[in-house]
Design a protein around this motif. Structure first.
Motif, short mmCIF file in Angstrom:
data_model
loop_
_atom_site.label_atom_id
_atom_site.label_comp_id
_atom_site.label_asym_id
_atom_site.label_seq_id
_atom_site.Cartn_x
_atom_site.Cartn_y
_atom_site.Cartn_z
N ILE A 91 0.83 -1.21 0.00
CA ILE A 91 0.00 0.00 0.00
C ILE A 91 0.86 1.26 0.00
O ILE A 91 0.51 2.27 -0.61
CB ILE A 91 -0.96 -0.02 1.21
N ASN A 92 2.02 1.22 0.67
CA ASN A 92 2.88 2.40 0.76
C ASN A 92 3.81 2.58 -0.44
O ASN A 92 4.53 3.58 -0.51
CB ASN A 92 3.70 2.35 2.05
N GLN A 93 3.82 1.65 -1.38
CA GLN A 93 4.70 1.75 -2.55
C GLN A 93 4.52 3.04 -3.35
O GLN A 93 5.52 3.65 -3.73
CB GLN A 93 4.53 0.54 -3.46
N PRO A 94 3.30 3.49 -3.65
CA PRO A 94 3.18 4.74 -4.43
C PRO A 94 3.83 5.93 -3.74
O PRO A 94 4.43 6.79 -4.41
CB PRO A 94 1.66 4.95 -4.55
N PHE A 95 3.74 5.99 -2.41
CA PHE A 95 4.38 7.09 -1.69
C PHE A 95 5.89 6.97 -1.73
O PHE A 95 6.60 7.97 -1.83
CB PHE A 95 3.89 7.13 -0.23
N ALA A 96 6.40 5.74 -1.64
CA ALA A 96 7.86 5.54 -1.66
C ALA A 96 8.45 5.89 -3.02
O ALA A 96 9.50 6.53 -3.10
CB ALA A 96 8.18 4.08 -1.31
N VAL A 97 7.77 5.50 -4.10
CA VAL A 97 8.28 5.77 -5.44
C VAL A 97 8.30 7.27 -5.73
O VAL A 97 9.23 7.78 -6.34
CB VAL A 97 7.42 5.02 -6.50
N THR A 98 7.27 7.98 -5.28
CA THR A 98 7.18 9.42 -5.55
C THR A 98 7.84 10.26 -4.45
O THR A 98 7.79 11.49 -4.52
CB THR A 98 5.71 9.84 -5.69
N GLU A 99 8.44 9.58 -3.45
CA GLU A 99 9.10 10.26 -2.33
C GLU A 99 8.15 11.20 -1.59
O GLU A 99 8.46 12.36 -1.33
CB GLU A 99 10.34 11.00 -2.82
N ARG A 100 6.96 10.69 -1.28
CA ARG A 100 5.94 11.46 -0.59
C ARG A 100 5.51 10.79 0.72
O ARG A 100 4.38 10.97 1.16
CB ARG A 100 4.70 11.64 -1.48
#
Length: 173
Positions: A91-100
């Motif tokens: 679930i946290n992958q999109p935030f990790a990829v975009t550094e958010r």
């Protein structure tokens, strides 16, 4: 009777219509050459961005807004709803990829499917909502494949079969 024969140099005329060929020779700008207009963020009056994520039979409705990074799923904390660490990481992958990481609060409701499908649906919804909030993140999210809906679903059981494709056991006697 002076017909012009087509040669290899004239094959470009076969690919493009004559009107387009004349326009390109005249130096006219085609509509595809124009730069695309910047995409506007889709933010509601409460400062949130909404998106729907889907995976298998699960459907997640996701709202994101700036905040300390709190994720609420069906009224419960992320750690209590998704007890497995792998699902929380997914679930946290999109935030990790975009550094958010820790920059957006997420509120979502998810229905249908199992926990794995629900986690995939929430991830898809978060990715789309991030894109709506910050359209500049499209390249990073698209490159990782987070904006593509994984359309694989369980195949239905067929009549006269034990499962979707499995036949009943053959008995000789």
């Amino acid at each position: 009777m002076a017909e012009k024969t087509k040669t290899l140099a004239d094959l470009k005329d076969l690919v493009t219509p004559p009107a387009a060929a004349e326009a390109s020779e005249a130096g006219a700008v085609t509509p595809a050459a124009e730069p695309a207009a910047p995409v506007e963020p889709k933010i509601d009056d409460k400062g949130r961005s909404y998106a729907t994520g889907k995976r298998k039979d699960a459907v997640a409705r996701v709202w994101i807004k700036p905040g300390p990074g709190k994720i609420i799923v069906n009224g419960r904390e992320l750690e209590t709803y998704f007890a497995r660490a792998v699902l929380r990481m997914l679930i946290n992958q999109p935030f990790a990829v975009t550094e958010r990481e820790g920059q957006y609060d997420v509120t979502c409701t998810v229905k249908g499917g199992g926990l794995s499908g629900q986690a995939g649906a929430v991830k898809h919804g978060i990715s789309k909502a991030l894109l709506y909030y910050e359209p500049g993140l499209r390249g990073a999210l698209k490159k990782e494949g987070f904006l593509t809906r994984d359309s694989r679903v369980v195949e239905r059981k067929k009549y006269g079969r034990r499962k979707a494709r499995r036949s009943f056991q053959f008995s000789k006697r």
